[in-house]
Design a protein around this motif. Structure first.
Motif: not given
Length: 111
Positions: A21, A23, A26, A62, A88-90, A93
């Motif tokens: 995975y 991000d 980032n 994102d 958010d992507a975090d 994940l």
């Protein structure tokens, strides 16, 4: 990108990972300073060239895709792009890893 994931334990290579995975935001900020323009396409081209098709890779971005574009797209076997949407992507994940069976998490890498 090399055969061994950056920051991983010595001796652990991508051949020991089932799922990766990434991000994307980032990584895009680190590579080009911006997540916009041609940067995502260049990142995807690099990922296609560097990562084996046997590895399942999810590039999480994102926000929303461009108007009319899908939120989830499989680019080739083992490589897909997803947009996090309103969260958010975090967080997405974390949800993806949590949804994997516990025994498979050891073969999951988040970058």
């Amino acid at each position: 990108m090399s055969g061994r994931a950056r920051g991983s334990r010595p001796g652990v290579g991508l051949h020991e990972i089932d799922r990766l995975y990434v991000d994307g935001n980032n990584l895009l900020h680190r590579r080009s300073g911006t997540p916009t323009g041609a940067a995502p396409r260049l990142l995807l081209a690099s990922m296609r060239a560097a990562l084996p098709a046997s590895l399942d890779v999810v590039l999480m971005l994102d926000g929303q895709p461009d108007p009319g574009a899908p939120h989830h797209e499989v680019l080739r076997r083992g490589l897909e792009v997803r947009f996090a949407g309103r969260i958010d992507a975090d967080s997405v994940l974390v949800e993806l890893v949590s949804a994997r069976p516990f025994a498979e998490r050891a073969r999951t890498l988040v970058v």
